[in-house]
Scaffold this active site. Sequence first.
Site, mmCIF file in Angstrom:
data_model
loop_
_atom_site.group_PDB
_atom_site.id
_atom_site.type_symbol
_atom_site.label_atom_id
_atom_site.label_comp_id
_atom_site.label_asym_id
_atom_site.label_seq_id
_atom_site.Cartn_x
_atom_site.Cartn_y
_atom_site.Cartn_z
ATOM 1 C CD GLU A 119 3.796 57.516 -17.168
ATOM 2 O OE1 GLU A 119 4.134 56.902 -18.214
ATOM 3 O OE2 GLU A 119 2.623 57.889 -16.972
ATOM 4 C CG HIS B 146 -5.574 53.957 -12.456
ATOM 5 N ND1 HIS B 146 -5.646 53.002 -13.427
ATOM 6 C CD2 HIS B 146 -5.224 55.104 -13.099
ATOM 7 C CE1 HIS B 146 -5.376 53.534 -14.616
ATOM 8 N NE2 HIS B 146 -5.114 54.812 -14.440
#
Lengths: 333, 323
Positions: A68, A137
Site C-alpha cells: 500500500e 476489514h
Amino acid sequence: MADANTQDKREIPYVMAINEGVHQIMQELDDTFLLGEDVAGVGGVFGTYRGVLDKFGPERAIDTPISEKGIVGLAVGAAATGLRPMVDIMFMDFLGVCMDEITNQMAKMRYMFGGAATLPITVMTMGGAGMSMAAQHSQSLEAWLIHLPGLKVVMPSTPYDAKGLLIAAVKDDNPVIVIFNKLSLGIKGEVPEESYEVPLGKARIAREGTDLTIVALGRMVYEALNAAEQLAELGINTEIVDPRTLQPFDTDTVIQSVKKTHKAMVVHEAVRFGGMGGEIAAQIQELAFDYLDAPVARIGAPFSPVPFNPGLEQAYMPNAEKIVAQAKELLDR
Amino acid sequence: MKELTNEILNNLYVCMVRIRLFEENAGKLQENGKIPGALHMYVGEEAIAAGVMAHLSDQDQITSTHRGHGHLLAKGGEMDKMYAELFGKVTGYNKGKGGSMHISNLEVGMLGANGIVGAGLPIAVGAAFSNKFRKTDRVAIAFFGDGASNEGAFHEAANLAAVLKLPVVFVCENNGYGEFTPQAQHQAITDVADRAAGYGMPGVVVDGMEVIAVYEAAGEAIDRARKGEGPTLLECKTYRFYDHSGVRGMGFNYRTEAEVERWKKRDPLDLFKQHLLDQELMTEADAAALADSIRQEVEAAIEFAENSPDPDLSTLLEDVYTN
C-alpha cells in the site's frame, strides 16, 4: 430497444455503478490509470473493476504487489509529474499501511511546495462492517481523513452518487478519497447510463421532513430512511441529510434543515467517540444554537473494535432500531 | 553514458563548489539566527549530487531527503530562490511554505526534499511510472540514506520498481548514521547495496567521496534505466562533515573528532581538486577565481533573500487546495 424514459429509470446495483463510472472516466481521460492489488487480472475483489484490463490494457490497469505504501507513493509521484492516478486500497483498514503517503505526502505536497504541485489522485477504498470480516476489514475510518487539510473525502450512499461522485473525484485536481461501502454493493438504484458528475461538497436531502433532522453518513442513510418510515407511524416527520462529501462539508444544507426542524441527530457507522458526528454536532450548536429544542444526538459504534461474531457485529452496528429509539428520546415520545 | 570530457569535469567541480559554499553560508546564517527551523546540510556529500545529476536533464526527476539543498543545486536550483526559501520568504521556491526540509522545484524535476525518512522513494517510483507511461526515456532518481533503507517505503519502492521494471535509480547516500545512530547499530549489513539482490536488481557500491567514480557508476545505472532495463540500487559511501542538523548540531556525543577528521582527509572537494590540478585541467589560480565568483553568487543570493518580503499573512490558507 429501450426508450429514453425507461433508460432514465434504469436500476443497477451500487457495484455496477462504480464499475460503470470507472470505465467511463477512464474512457474520457486518457491520463488516468488504475493501480492496486488485484484490480486488473481479476477486476477487483469486489468486482468494481471488472473489464477494465480488457478495455484499457495492462498499461492503464496495473496489478501491484501487496504494497500500500508503494501504491499510494507511486500515485503521488505520478500525479506530481502530470498523470491522473486512480488507486484502489482494497479495504479502508489498510490505509494504516500507507498513512504516511496519505497524510504527509499526498495531502500536503501542494501546500508545502507553495502551490507548485497539483495532485489529481483518486483513492478508492471500501469501508464498513456487516459481513463478519472482523476488526481489520470492517472499519469506518473517515475521521482520520477529514482531519487532513489538502484532502477531499466523499462517502457515497446510493448507486447514483457512487458513480457521479467517483467521476467528479477523478476530474477534481485535488486528492480525493472515495469511501465506498461493502454492504451496499448489491443495493440497486437509478443510475443514468451516460457519464455525469455529482458535485463535490454538496449534500443531498434524502428525505424531506419537518420534525427532526438526521444527518446520516454513507450506508447509514438507508438505516435512517428505514427509521424514518417507523417514525412516520408515530407521527414524526423526519428529514434526512446525506452529506455525500465529508470534506469539504456542506454545513449550509445541514444548518438550513436544523433551522426548520429544531432537532438534530447525526448517525455514522464509525466509532462514536472522535467520529465525524462530534464535528457536525459542534457546527450545529455553533450556527443554529438558538433554533435547537434539544441537544444534538449522536449515534455511532461503541468504543470497541468491530467483532467477528455475527450477533456481536449486529449489536455493534448502528441501525434503524437504534435510530428510532434515540429519536423517541430526543422528541420525548 | 556521456564521455567524461574536460567540460564535464569542470562542471562537476563547479557544481561541488557551489554546493559547498551554499551550505557553509547557510550554516552560518542559521547560527546567526537568520534561518528558522532545522537545517540538514550536505557538506561532505557533494560528489554524489554532482556525479549523479551530471547525467540528467530538467525532464528527469529526482526525489530528495532531509538533506536536499545539494540535490536541488545540482539539479539546476538557483541560489537566490533557495536562500529565500530557507529564510521563509515569499520569493522562495515554495513561497516560504516549505523551508529547508521541503525545498523543491518541479520545473527542474526536483520533486522535493522530504521530512519523512524514506518517503521520497515511492514518489520517485511514481515519476518513473509517468516516464514509462508516456513512453519517454526519462529517468527518476531517488536519493536516500542508510537510515532510510530500514523503512518500509524503501522496500516497497524497490520491489514495485523492479517488478514493474520502471526507469528509476535508487541512490543511497550512506553517511554511516541514521540520524545519530551508527550504521552498525541500525542494520546488520555493511553494504546497503546487498539489499538489491532481494528485489532482483543490480546493487553497486561506489566511493561516494570520488566524484568520477560516482559519475561513472551513476551513468551505467541511468543508462540501464533509460534503456528500459529496470532499476538499480547504487550505494555511495560518504560522510557528513556537519552534524545531522545544523553545523555543530545539538552537541550529542555520538561520533569522535578523530573519526570526523579521518573522513575530512578524504574531502570530496579536495580529492577532486587535486585530481584536476594533477591532470593540469585547472590551476590554483583557476580554482581561486572560481571560488571568488561563486562567493559573489552566494552573497548576491543571500542579499536577495534578506531583502525579500515575508509571505503576507493573507496567504496562510492559499494552496491547501487547487480550484
